[in-house]
Scaffold this motif. Structure first.
Motif, PDB file in Angstrom:
ATOM      1  N   LEU A 123     -24.806  70.750 -85.972  1.00 42.45           N
ATOM      2  CA  LEU A 123     -25.729  70.936 -87.091  1.00 42.45           C
ATOM      3  C   LEU A 123     -24.982  71.004 -88.427  1.00 42.45           C
ATOM      4  O   LEU A 123     -25.460  70.483 -89.438  1.00 42.45           O
ATOM      5  CB  LEU A 123     -26.573  72.187 -86.876  1.00 42.45           C
ATOM      6  N   VAL A 124     -23.803  71.619 -88.427  1.00 41.80           N
ATOM      7  CA  VAL A 124     -22.987  71.652 -89.649  1.00 41.80           C
ATOM      8  C   VAL A 124     -22.559  70.236 -90.033  1.00 41.80           C
ATOM      9  O   VAL A 124     -22.598  69.865 -91.211  1.00 41.80           O
ATOM     10  CB  VAL A 124     -21.760  72.569 -89.473  1.00 41.80           C
ATOM     11  N   ILE A 125     -22.178  69.442 -89.040  1.00 38.61           N
ATOM     12  CA  ILE A 125     -21.787  68.057 -89.325  1.00 38.61           C
ATOM     13  C   ILE A 125     -22.951  67.289 -89.929  1.00 38.61           C
ATOM     14  O   ILE A 125     -22.792  66.555 -90.912  1.00 38.61           O
ATOM     15  CB  ILE A 125     -21.271  67.359 -88.044  1.00 38.61           C
ATOM     16  N   LEU A 126     -24.133  67.453 -89.366  1.00 35.37           N
ATOM     17  CA  LEU A 126     -25.303  66.755 -89.890  1.00 35.37           C
ATOM     18  C   LEU A 126     -25.682  67.240 -91.289  1.00 35.37           C
ATOM     19  O   LEU A 126     -26.003  66.438 -92.165  1.00 35.37           O
ATOM     20  CB  LEU A 126     -26.487  66.927 -88.938  1.00 35.37           C
ATOM     21  N   VAL A 127     -25.624  68.551 -91.497  1.00 34.22           N
ATOM     22  CA  VAL A 127     -26.014  69.115 -92.794  1.00 34.22           C
ATOM     23  C   VAL A 127     -25.028  68.727 -93.877  1.00 34.22           C
ATOM     24  O   VAL A 127     -25.424  68.357 -94.988  1.00 34.22           O
ATOM     25  CB  VAL A 127     -26.167  70.656 -92.685  1.00 34.22           C
ATOM     26  N   THR A 128     -23.728  68.790 -93.597  1.00 35.33           N
ATOM     27  CA  THR A 128     -22.747  68.508 -94.651  1.00 35.33           C
ATOM     28  C   THR A 128     -22.333  67.042 -94.714  1.00 35.33           C
ATOM     29  O   THR A 128     -21.832  66.602 -95.750  1.00 35.33           O
ATOM     30  CB  THR A 128     -21.481  69.359 -94.477  1.00 35.33           C
ATOM     31  N   GLY A 129     -22.527  66.295 -93.646  1.00 36.09           N
ATOM     32  CA  GLY A 129     -22.100  64.901 -93.641  1.00 36.09           C
ATOM     33  C   GLY A 129     -23.168  63.913 -94.057  1.00 36.09           C
ATOM     34  O   GLY A 129     -22.862  62.840 -94.563  1.00 36.09           O
ATOM     35  N   ILE A 130     -24.433  64.270 -93.871  1.00 32.20           N
ATOM     36  CA  ILE A 130     -25.517  63.319 -94.139  1.00 32.20           C
ATOM     37  C   ILE A 130     -26.461  63.806 -95.231  1.00 32.20           C
ATOM     38  O   ILE A 130     -26.810  63.063 -96.139  1.00 32.20           O
ATOM     39  CB  ILE A 130     -26.300  63.035 -92.840  1.00 32.20           C
ATOM     40  N   LEU A 131     -26.867  65.059 -95.147  1.00 32.02           N
ATOM     41  CA  LEU A 131     -27.902  65.586 -96.035  1.00 32.02           C
ATOM     42  C   LEU A 131     -27.563  65.532 -97.524  1.00 32.02           C
ATOM     43  O   LEU A 131     -28.449  65.221 -98.327  1.00 32.02           O
ATOM     44  CB  LEU A 131     -28.245  67.015 -95.603  1.00 32.02           C
ATOM     45  N   PRO A 132     -26.324  65.799 -97.963  1.00 32.60           N
ATOM     46  CA  PRO A 132     -26.060  65.772 -99.413  1.00 32.60           C
ATOM     47  C   PRO A 132     -26.218  64.400-100.049  1.00 32.60           C
ATOM     48  O   PRO A 132     -26.347  64.291-101.265  1.00 32.60           O
ATOM     49  CB  PRO A 132     -24.609  66.222 -99.535  1.00 32.60           C
ATOM     50  N   PHE A 133     -26.243  63.367 -99.243  1.00 28.47           N
ATOM     51  CA  PHE A 133     -26.355  62.024 -99.781  1.00 28.47           C
ATOM     52  C   PHE A 133     -27.801  61.547 -99.814  1.00 28.47           C
ATOM     53  O   PHE A 133     -28.098  60.480-100.332  1.00 28.47           O
ATOM     54  CB  PHE A 133     -25.461  61.083 -98.979  1.00 28.47           C
TER      55      PHE A 133
END
Length: 136
Positions: free
Chosen positions: A12-22
């Motif tokens: 979930l951290v990978i998804l939140v920080t890797g995809i969501l900010p973009f």
């Protein structure tokens, strides 16, 4: 590896920080342009570094102490990001009707929450292993 709850938190951290900010805007400037993480080089590097640290932490599933330390480093990185966003939002708040803060500024907070949950689960696993070692 996948069956452990801390792995789910780290994914979930990978998804939140890797995809969501973009996808979610961080703030809007005075001219009305939405600023995403891809527009700011420092912010995008920090978000990618956070996602990479979470992936490294998943791959360190055999060494729980190193996994715990990598998660702590990731929390520190997210605290720096949060501090930058707070600084940025304080600068934006002086302009009354021309700038807006985006929901993307809360991404480091969400990431820190999942990292704390993952560290709590790692600590629980470590305590379980130590209790089993005592019984031998």
């Amino acid at each position: 590896m996948i069956q452990r709850i801390q792995t789910v938190y780290l994914i979930l951290v990978i998804l939140v920080t890797g995809i969501l900010p973009f996808w979610v805007n961080l703030w809007s400037d005075a001219s009305g342009n939405e600023i995403f993480a891809k527009n700011e080089m420092f912010i995008s590097i920090a978000f990618y570094a956070s996602a990479v640290l979470a992936l490294v932490s998943i791959l360190l599933f055999k060494n729980r102490q190193h996994q715990f330390v990598v998660n702590r480093l990731n929390m520190i990185l997210n605290l720096f990001l949060l501090g930058f966003f707070v600084y940025r939002s304080l600068n934006l708040s002086g302009e009354t009707l021309v700038s807006e803060k985006g929901i993307g500024m809360l991404i480091p907070v969400i990431s820190i929450v999942f990292l704390v949950l993952a560290n709590r689960a790692i600590k629980k696993d470590e305590d379980l292993v130590k209790s089993v070692d005592r019984l031998r």
